[in-house]
Design a protein around this motif. Structure first.
Motif, PDB file in Angstrom:
ATOM      1  N   VAL A 164      39.996  38.735  48.752  1.00 54.85           N
ATOM      2  CA  VAL A 164      40.632  37.481  48.344  1.00 54.85           C
ATOM      3  C   VAL A 164      41.707  37.681  47.275  1.00 54.85           C
ATOM      4  O   VAL A 164      42.491  36.762  47.004  1.00 54.85           O
ATOM      5  CB  VAL A 164      39.585  36.464  47.839  1.00 54.85           C
ATOM      6  N   THR A 198      38.625  31.374  49.762  1.00 53.38           N
ATOM      7  CA  THR A 198      39.879  32.057  49.431  1.00 53.38           C
ATOM      8  C   THR A 198      40.841  31.189  48.628  1.00 53.38           C
ATOM      9  O   THR A 198      41.982  31.607  48.380  1.00 53.38           O
ATOM     10  CB  THR A 198      40.575  32.529  50.721  1.00 53.38           C
ATOM     11  N   ARG A 238      39.302  35.328  59.232  1.00 58.97           N
ATOM     12  CA  ARG A 238      39.099  33.881  59.232  1.00 58.97           C
ATOM     13  C   ARG A 238      38.612  33.446  60.611  1.00 58.97           C
ATOM     14  O   ARG A 238      39.235  33.783  61.623  1.00 58.97           O
ATOM     15  CB  ARG A 238      40.406  33.168  58.884  1.00 58.97           C
ATOM     16  N   VAL A 269      39.925  31.601  43.061  1.00 57.97           N
ATOM     17  CA  VAL A 269      39.999  33.060  42.970  1.00 57.97           C
ATOM     18  C   VAL A 269      40.652  33.499  41.661  1.00 57.97           C
ATOM     19  O   VAL A 269      40.259  34.514  41.068  1.00 57.97           O
ATOM     20  CB  VAL A 269      40.744  33.627  44.195  1.00 57.97           C
ATOM     21  N   TYR A 311      31.327  36.277  44.783  1.00 60.03           N
ATOM     22  CA  TYR A 311      32.443  37.222  44.637  1.00 60.03           C
ATOM     23  C   TYR A 311      31.975  38.467  43.889  1.00 60.03           C
ATOM     24  O   TYR A 311      31.009  38.426  43.108  1.00 60.03           O
ATOM     25  CB  TYR A 311      33.590  36.586  43.844  1.00 60.03           C
TER      26      TYR A 311
END
Length: 275
Positions: free
Chosen positions: A259, A99, A273, A104, A241
């Motif tokens: 994310v 993340t 998480r 990202v 991703y």
């Protein structure tokens, strides 16, 4: 399905029975946040982009120390250095790497503002272990449609030709799903398939990275790596991703993390998480 089930790669029949749209989807982004428009054009042409700087020397040293501990625990359990998969579902520090805002942002420049992080697998070649990764496309292993997923390869250690850095055939992502044959993992291949004569599909490139740098490649790109013939370890963390409009079969949506942006919770409910 529990978390450990995701360590098992679905068999070819399971993936092949799913209705999938297979083909590279080019990126159109005139105002990328971190990338340049020239890098976006290069991505479309090559299906690969790197190196990109993410972690400085101090940060990657801390990440490496964490991985050293994780690897020692893995060895103590009788597992090998390639077995740490779906790690973001089990280890909070890996969830944090998946993340990471800068990582990202690079991915979002290519995939758009609604991004799912769904995979994390350490590929750690110990010195002289003799293991290689034969030529393959990631999409042949993943029950996702359409084929718009990408892999971020984070160098935990310096990766170069001597210790078995990733190699690619730039431009091979434009050929759709390429025929492959089964490969015997006992013969030294970390995976179980290989594409023969990959040179007909693109231009061969080595992709060395310094520790803390990343590369990004398309799920349709032919890539692999040679054995580590050095006295140095070569560890990389692959982070996977896809855009939120990708559909996951076989329950794989359960390991996805939103994310960036938003996603339909029916498609991507969002993995928490780990504690």
């Amino acid at each position: 399905m529990n978390k450990t089930d995701f360590d098992i790669i679905p068999d070819r029949d399971s993936i092949g029975s799913q209705q999938r749209e297979i083909g590279f989807v080019a990126t159109h982004n005139d105002s990328p946040q971190l990338l340049t428009t020239e890098q976006v054009d290069r991505w479309n042409a090559d299906g690969y982009l790197g190196p990109l700087d993410v972690y400085d020397s101090g940060a990657i040293s801390e990440i490496r120390e964490y991985f050293d501990q994780l690897l020692a625990e893995t060895f103590a359990e009788g597992k090998d250095s390639y077995s740490i998969s779906s790690a973001h579902l089990k280890h909070a520090p890996v969830w944090d790497l998946l993340t990471n805002e800068r990582t990202v942002s690079f991915v979002a420049d290519l995939l758009g503002e609604n991004v799912i992080g769904w995979g994390s697998h350490f590929f750690c070649k110990m010195p002289g272990d003799g293991k290689r990764v034969d030529w393959h496309q990631d999409c042949s292993y993943w029950p996702l449609t359409p084929t718009k997923a990408v892999t971020v390869w984070l160098a935990i250690d310096d990766a170069d030709a001597e210790n078995g850095c990733m190699e690619v055939f730039a431009g091979s992502h434009k050929h759709g799903l390429i025929d492959f044959k089964a490969s015997d993992s006992n013969a030294g291949n970390v995976l179980d398939q290989t594409v023969e004569h990959p040179e007909q599909y693109g231009t061969h490139r080595l992709t060395p990275l310094r520790a803390g740098q990343i590369s990004i490649h398309s799920d349709l790109l032919l890539h692999g790596s040679s054995p580590n013939v050095s006295d140095r370890r070569r560890c990389g963390l692959t982070l996977r991703y896809c855009p939120a409009d990708v559909h996951a079969y076989l329950g794989w949506n359960q390991k996805g993390v939103v994310v960036r942006g938003v996603a339909d919770p029916a498609e991507w409910p969002g993995a928490p998480r780990p504690s």
